[in-house]
Write a protein that holds these residues in place. Structure first.
Motif, PDB file in Angstrom:
ATOM      1  N   ASN A   2       0.807  -1.219   0.000  1.00 22.32           N
ATOM      2  CA  ASN A   2       0.000   0.000   0.000  1.00 22.32           C
ATOM      3  C   ASN A   2       0.841   1.271   0.000  1.00 22.32           C
ATOM      4  O   ASN A   2       0.303   2.368  -0.186  1.00 22.32           O
ATOM      5  CB  ASN A   2      -0.945   0.012   1.205  1.00 22.32           C
ATOM      6  N   ASP A   3       2.155   1.141   0.231  1.00 23.45           N
ATOM      7  CA  ASP A   3       3.047   2.303   0.173  1.00 23.45           C
ATOM      8  C   ASP A   3       3.427   2.662  -1.260  1.00 23.45           C
ATOM      9  O   ASP A   3       4.016   3.718  -1.489  1.00 23.45           O
ATOM     10  CB  ASP A   3       4.331   2.040   0.979  1.00 23.45           C
ATOM     11  N   ASP A  47       3.220   4.037  -4.873  1.00 23.91           N
ATOM     12  CA  ASP A  47       2.460   5.092  -5.537  1.00 23.91           C
ATOM     13  C   ASP A  47       2.336   4.881  -7.043  1.00 23.91           C
ATOM     14  O   ASP A  47       1.349   5.313  -7.645  1.00 23.91           O
ATOM     15  CB  ASP A  47       3.122   6.445  -5.272  1.00 23.91           C
ATOM     16  N   LYS A  72      -5.814  -3.754  -6.365  1.00 22.77           N
ATOM     17  CA  LYS A  72      -5.857  -3.212  -5.009  1.00 22.77           C
ATOM     18  C   LYS A  72      -6.927  -2.140  -4.889  1.00 22.77           C
ATOM     19  O   LYS A  72      -7.201  -1.402  -5.839  1.00 22.77           O
ATOM     20  CB  LYS A  72      -4.492  -2.633  -4.627  1.00 22.77           C
ATOM     21  N   ARG A  73      -7.472  -2.041  -3.688  1.00 16.88           N
ATOM     22  CA  ARG A  73      -8.468  -0.994  -3.450  1.00 16.88           C
ATOM     23  C   ARG A  73      -7.818   0.377  -3.573  1.00 16.88           C
ATOM     24  O   ARG A  73      -8.397   1.302  -4.142  1.00 16.88           O
ATOM     25  CB  ARG A  73      -9.080  -1.185  -2.063  1.00 16.88           C
ATOM     26  N   THR A  74      -6.624   0.510  -3.015  1.00 14.66           N
ATOM     27  CA  THR A  74      -5.847   1.744  -3.181  1.00 14.66           C
ATOM     28  C   THR A  74      -4.810   1.493  -4.269  1.00 14.66           C
ATOM     29  O   THR A  74      -3.626   1.321  -3.975  1.00 14.66           O
ATOM     30  CB  THR A  74      -5.177   2.147  -1.859  1.00 14.66           C
ATOM     31  N   LYS A  75      -5.271   1.451  -5.492  1.00 14.97           N
ATOM     32  CA  LYS A  75      -4.427   1.064  -6.619  1.00 14.97           C
ATOM     33  C   LYS A  75      -3.397   2.145  -6.940  1.00 14.97           C
ATOM     34  O   LYS A  75      -3.731   3.320  -7.031  1.00 14.97           O
ATOM     35  CB  LYS A  75      -5.299   0.800  -7.850  1.00 14.97           C
ATOM     36  N   PRO A  76      -2.129   1.760  -7.108  1.00 18.18           N
ATOM     37  CA  PRO A  76      -1.146   2.751  -7.548  1.00 18.18           C
ATOM     38  C   PRO A  76      -1.366   3.141  -9.001  1.00 18.18           C
ATOM     39  O   PRO A  76      -2.084   2.451  -9.740  1.00 18.18           O
ATOM     40  CB  PRO A  76       0.190   2.017  -7.368  1.00 18.18           C
TER      41      PRO A  76
END
Length: 413
Positions: free
Chosen positions: A310-311, A313, A333-337
């Protein structure tokens, strides 16, 4: 008043002695220091990018002897932390130290992307060396001399070596289904026993492996030396390092043992790094010396300084190579780079983002890719740097979907 006060702490003026060669005298000159100009950057977390060029797929950039290293060097100058893998960072006898680059083996990089493993940066690893029993004595001595040279001249922490209890017998070929280089070792248990011996006896936490590879057919060598085709060694090299990392969860990289090819006057610069000596080991040892350790337990992920998926970017890779486990994990990913696909870097694969339904930014080349990363790091929509790429903002209806009111672009006078 406070603004001026803060500004004065950011800029200091000093009167320094300067020698005048014409008048043979010394006078004093003001010099301005702006040491705290980037103080505000400390309010932001570090920007992390992943650079991927799959191995053994004939990548136009990164499919040869470290020819993606200039991309990594440039990208590392823009981001705070760059994560990449040996195929990008290795250049046989050549390497380039970059303190903000993490050298992560491909299997470990996939597990990292999936959120199963974390990366823990280190100051130094204890590196062990495994030599294939199938390496001829003279070639083995050459490799050991290289190891001693890196220990004496670079200070690399290579502690001990072990020879496998039987030849590994490497085989390599091209997969007819997808054109990738692949292969196998006939005696993987011998390799695992050698690594276990190093871990038990010397307490090493990183391993370099040197296996004797069959010498290539001259036609295949000539194609590669001319910057054409695929690296026939790369596929089985990845299999070897994957085997060690999967079983021991420590950094590992492979260096093939080969007899030097005959001299040629016609050589592509992309392949030239492999013509410099008897071994490809220096870059492997340099990379493993401070490769991050792999953490597989969620309780360890909270350790100070650990990096998790998740780190990340942004991810940069060839446009037709989006089918790997790591890329698909990042894409879902939910927080997709931000995923950036470089069209100029063609491979033998056909795993395009359109085919896989992945939302990406398509760029023509690495020049553009690094520009997109620079904008993204600055918190700027990369499209705002392009002509007519910013459209009118749209509105979202809060009414039920069966209502007659629909969302529509908003226009401004």
């Amino acid at each position: 008043m406070s603004l001026l006060s803060n500004f004065s702490t950011a800029i200091s003026c000093r009167k320094l002695p300067v020698f005048d060669p014409v008048n043979r005298s010394t006078h004093r000159q003001f010099r301005v220091s702006c040491s705290n100009v980037h103080l505000s950057d400390k309010c932001k977390r570090e920007y992390t990018s992943v650079l991927i060029v799959p191995t053994g797929v004939g990548a136009s950039i990164g499919g040869y002897a470290g020819d993606a290293l200039p991309v990594a060097r440039t990208l590392a100058s823009v981001v705070d932390c760059l994560i990449s893998h040996p195929n990008v960072l290795n250049a046989a006898m050549l390497y380039w130290p970059m303190p903000n680059v993490l050298y992560v083996e491909g299997y470990a990089l996939d597990r990292f992307a999936e959120g199963l493993w974390a990366l823990r940066p280190v100051h130094q690893n204890k590196v062990g060396l495994v030599l294939d029993a199938g390496i001829e004595e003279e070639l083995r001595i050459r490799h050991l001399q290289v190891v001693d040279a890196t220990r004496a001249s670079l200070g690399l922490p290579v502690l001990e070596y072990v020879v496998t209890d039987r030849p590994l017998e490497v085989e390599k070929w091209v997969d007819p289904k997808n054109g990738r280089a692949t292969g196998r070792i006939k005696h993987p248990d011998s390799l695992l026993r050698a690594v276990q011996s190093l871990c038990d006896r010397s307490m090493v936490n990183a391993v370099a492996v040197v296996a004797r590879f069959p010498d290539d057919d001259i036609d295949d060598v000539d194609d590669y030396r001319q910057g054409k085709g695929i690296d026939l060694l790369a596929g089985v090299e990845a299999i070897i390092s994957h085997l060690v990392v999967k079983n021991f969860r420590i950094p590992c990289a492979h260096s093939p043992a080969l007899l030097p090819p005959p001299l040629t006057k016609s050589l592509c610069p992309k392949s030239a790094a492999e013509e410099l000596g008897y071994t490809f080991l220096p870059c492997v040892l340099a990379g493993l010396a401070n490769a991050p350790q792999y953490l597989a337990y969620k309780s360890e992920f909270q350790e100070k300084g650990c990096i998790v998926a998740n780190d990340v970017d942004s991810v940069i890779l060839p446009a037709d190579a989006c089918g790997g486990d790591g890329v698909l994990a990042f894409a879902n990913k939910r927080t997709k780079p931000l995923i950036i696909c470089v069209q100029e870097n063609e491979t033998v694969l056909n795993d395009t983002p359109d085919k896989l339904g992945i939302d990406v930014v398509k760029v023509s080349n690495y020049w553009e890719a690094i520009g997109v990363v620079a904008a993204h790091k600055a918190g700027i929509d990369p499209n705002s740097l392009r002509r007519d790429k910013i459209k009118n903002i749209s509105t979202v209806s809060l009414l039920p979907s069966n209502s007659s009111v629909v969302s529509s672009p908003r226009t401004f006078a």
